[in-house]
Design a protein around this motif. Structure first.
Motif, PDB file in Angstrom:
ATOM      1  N   ARG A  98       0.859  -1.217  -0.052  1.00  0.00           N
ATOM      2  CA  ARG A  98      -0.042  -0.017  -0.012  1.00  0.00           C
ATOM      3  C   ARG A  98       0.819   1.328  -0.017  1.00  0.00           C
ATOM      4  O   ARG A  98       0.214   2.289  -0.103  1.00  0.00           O
ATOM      5  N   VAL A  99       2.212   1.253   0.113  1.00  0.00           N
ATOM      6  CA  VAL A  99       3.040   2.263   0.099  1.00  0.00           C
ATOM      7  C   VAL A  99       3.024   2.874  -1.142  1.00  0.00           C
ATOM      8  O   VAL A  99       3.365   2.212  -2.167  1.00  0.00           O
ATOM      9  N   GLN A 100       2.794   4.303  -0.989  1.00  0.00           N
ATOM     10  CA  GLN A 100       2.787   5.149  -2.533  1.00  0.00           C
ATOM     11  C   GLN A 100       4.026   6.148  -2.650  1.00  0.00           C
ATOM     12  O   GLN A 100       4.855   6.077  -3.422  1.00  0.00           O
ATOM     13  N   THR A 101       4.325   6.581  -1.416  1.00  0.00           N
ATOM     14  CA  THR A 101       5.728   7.422  -1.294  1.00  0.00           C
ATOM     15  C   THR A 101       6.378   7.276  -0.051  1.00  0.00           C
ATOM     16  O   THR A 101       5.616   7.032   0.845  1.00  0.00           O
ATOM     17  N   VAL A 102       7.640   7.716  -0.181  1.00  0.00           N
ATOM     18  CA  VAL A 102       8.360   7.716   1.217  1.00  0.00           C
ATOM     19  C   VAL A 102       9.195   9.181   0.955  1.00  0.00           C
ATOM     20  O   VAL A 102       9.994   9.389   0.225  1.00  0.00           O
ATOM     21  N   ASP A 103       8.950   9.934   2.211  1.00  0.00           N
ATOM     22  CA  ASP A 103       9.556  11.088   2.179  1.00  0.00           C
ATOM     23  C   ASP A 103      10.275  11.294   3.438  1.00  0.00           C
ATOM     24  O   ASP A 103      10.168  10.798   4.479  1.00  0.00           O
ATOM     25  N   SER A 104      11.372  12.183   3.491  1.00  0.00           N
ATOM     26  CA  SER A 104      12.070  12.349   4.627  1.00  0.00           C
ATOM     27  C   SER A 104      12.085  14.130   4.875  1.00  0.00           C
ATOM     28  O   SER A 104      12.012  15.013   4.098  1.00  0.00           O
ATOM     29  N   ARG A 105      12.024  14.346   6.173  1.00  0.00           N
ATOM     30  CA  ARG A 105      12.150  15.863   6.521  1.00  0.00           C
ATOM     31  C   ARG A 105      13.155  15.953   7.682  1.00  0.00           C
ATOM     32  O   ARG A 105      13.165  15.210   8.392  1.00  0.00           O
ATOM     33  N   GLN A 106      13.794  17.153   7.715  1.00  0.00           N
ATOM     34  CA  GLN A 106      14.604  17.695   8.756  1.00  0.00           C
ATOM     35  C   GLN A 106      14.652  19.035   8.836  1.00  0.00           C
ATOM     36  O   GLN A 106      15.229  19.709   8.067  1.00  0.00           O
ATOM     37  N   GLY A 107      14.159  19.638   9.861  1.00  0.00           N
ATOM     38  CA  GLY A 107      13.845  20.857   9.939  1.00  0.00           C
ATOM     39  C   GLY A 107      15.030  21.565  10.456  1.00  0.00           C
ATOM     40  O   GLY A 107      16.020  20.669  11.062  1.00  0.00           O
ATOM     41  N   ALA A 108      15.399  22.635  10.831  1.00  0.00           N
ATOM     42  CA  ALA A 108      16.359  23.310  11.458  1.00  0.00           C
ATOM     43  C   ALA A 108      16.928  22.846  12.715  1.00  0.00           C
ATOM     44  O   ALA A 108      17.959  22.688  13.114  1.00  0.00           O
ATOM     45  N   THR A 164       8.262  10.008   6.418  1.00  0.00           N
ATOM     46  CA  THR A 164       6.681  10.056   6.140  1.00  0.00           C
ATOM     47  C   THR A 164       6.385   9.003   5.158  1.00  0.00           C
ATOM     48  O   THR A 164       7.041   9.133   3.867  1.00  0.00           O
ATOM     49  N   VAL A 165       5.576   7.853   5.350  1.00  0.00           N
ATOM     50  CA  VAL A 165       5.249   6.928   4.329  1.00  0.00           C
ATOM     51  C   VAL A 165       3.718   7.316   4.032  1.00  0.00           C
ATOM     52  O   VAL A 165       2.892   6.908   4.751  1.00  0.00           O
ATOM     53  N   THR A 166       3.479   7.674   2.771  1.00  0.00           N
ATOM     54  CA  THR A 166       2.217   7.668   2.219  1.00  0.00           C
ATOM     55  C   THR A 166       1.690   6.525   1.811  1.00  0.00           C
ATOM     56  O   THR A 166       2.301   5.815   0.827  1.00  0.00           O
ATOM     57  N   THR A 167       0.366   6.159   2.224  1.00  0.00           N
ATOM     58  CA  THR A 167      -0.076   4.796   1.700  1.00  0.00           C
ATOM     59  C   THR A 167      -1.514   5.066   0.918  1.00  0.00           C
ATOM     60  O   THR A 167      -1.970   6.161   0.867  1.00  0.00           O
ATOM     61  N   ALA A 168      -2.208   4.160   0.338  1.00  0.00           N
ATOM     62  CA  ALA A 168      -3.322   4.239  -0.248  1.00  0.00           C
ATOM     63  C   ALA A 168      -4.301   4.086   0.891  1.00  0.00           C
ATOM     64  O   ALA A 168      -4.978   3.175   0.960  1.00  0.00           O
TER      65      ALA A 168
END
Length: 167
Positions: free
Chosen positions: A107-117, A128-132
């Motif tokens: 069901r995984v559609q995208t995988v994103d990473s984030r790193q704020g200051a 963040t794992v975006t799913t259906a």
């Protein structure tokens, strides 16, 4: 999963977030709570004819802010867990309530990473794992930055090898 009493029981995810999450959450809470306490105190001291009981409310806000800054990061660290297997992404989070999420790899559609200051100062990243799913994405906060890069690469490889369509 294991069997208890005739039915399957979900085990907790295997991995903790980075120990650096505790100071990160502490500083984040301190910054947010300080703004609230300063605003409440400023209102109390600089607005004319404020009833005396408002001072008790400001004091209570200050005490709750201190408790939040001291307790929340440690509780979150004990609770927050994550795991990525060849078949699913599993997370557990919360500090008052608990939320567990499991998403099948199919069901995984995208995988994103984030790193704020602020996260960067502590060497942390989130994925963040975006799913259906109507429930929305699954986020794993406060991973060591290198671990996050490896998890993103692993999830990308696993999902690329999957024959299923994540719709």
């Amino acid at each position: 999963m294991s069997d208890v009493g005739g039915g399957p029981v979900l085990r907790e995810p295997a991995n903790r977030v980075s120990p650096q999450a505790v100071p990160f959450w502490t500083v984040s809470a301190l910054l947010g709570d300080a703004a609230v306490v300063i605003a409440a105190a400023a209102a109390y001291f600089f607005i004319p004819d404020v009833p005396g009981w408002v001072g008790l409310v400001v004091l209570l806000i200050g005490v709750l802010a201190i408790a939040h800054v001291v307790l929340m990061p440690r509780i979150r660290f004990r609770v927050h867990r994550w795991e990525v297997t060849d078949t699913a992404v599993h997370t557990r989070e919360g500090w008052i309530g608990r939320t567990s999420r499991i998403a099948p790899i199919s069901r995984v559609q995208t995988v994103d990473s984030r790193q704020g200051a602020l996260m960067r100062l502590f060497g942390l990243s989130s994925i963040t794992v975006t799913t259906a799913s109507a429930a929305g994405p699954i986020t794993v906060d406060c991973l060591d930055a290198d671990t996050a890069r490896h998890v993103v690469a692993r999830l990308t490889a696993i999902t690329a090898a999957s024959e299923d369509d994540a719709t």
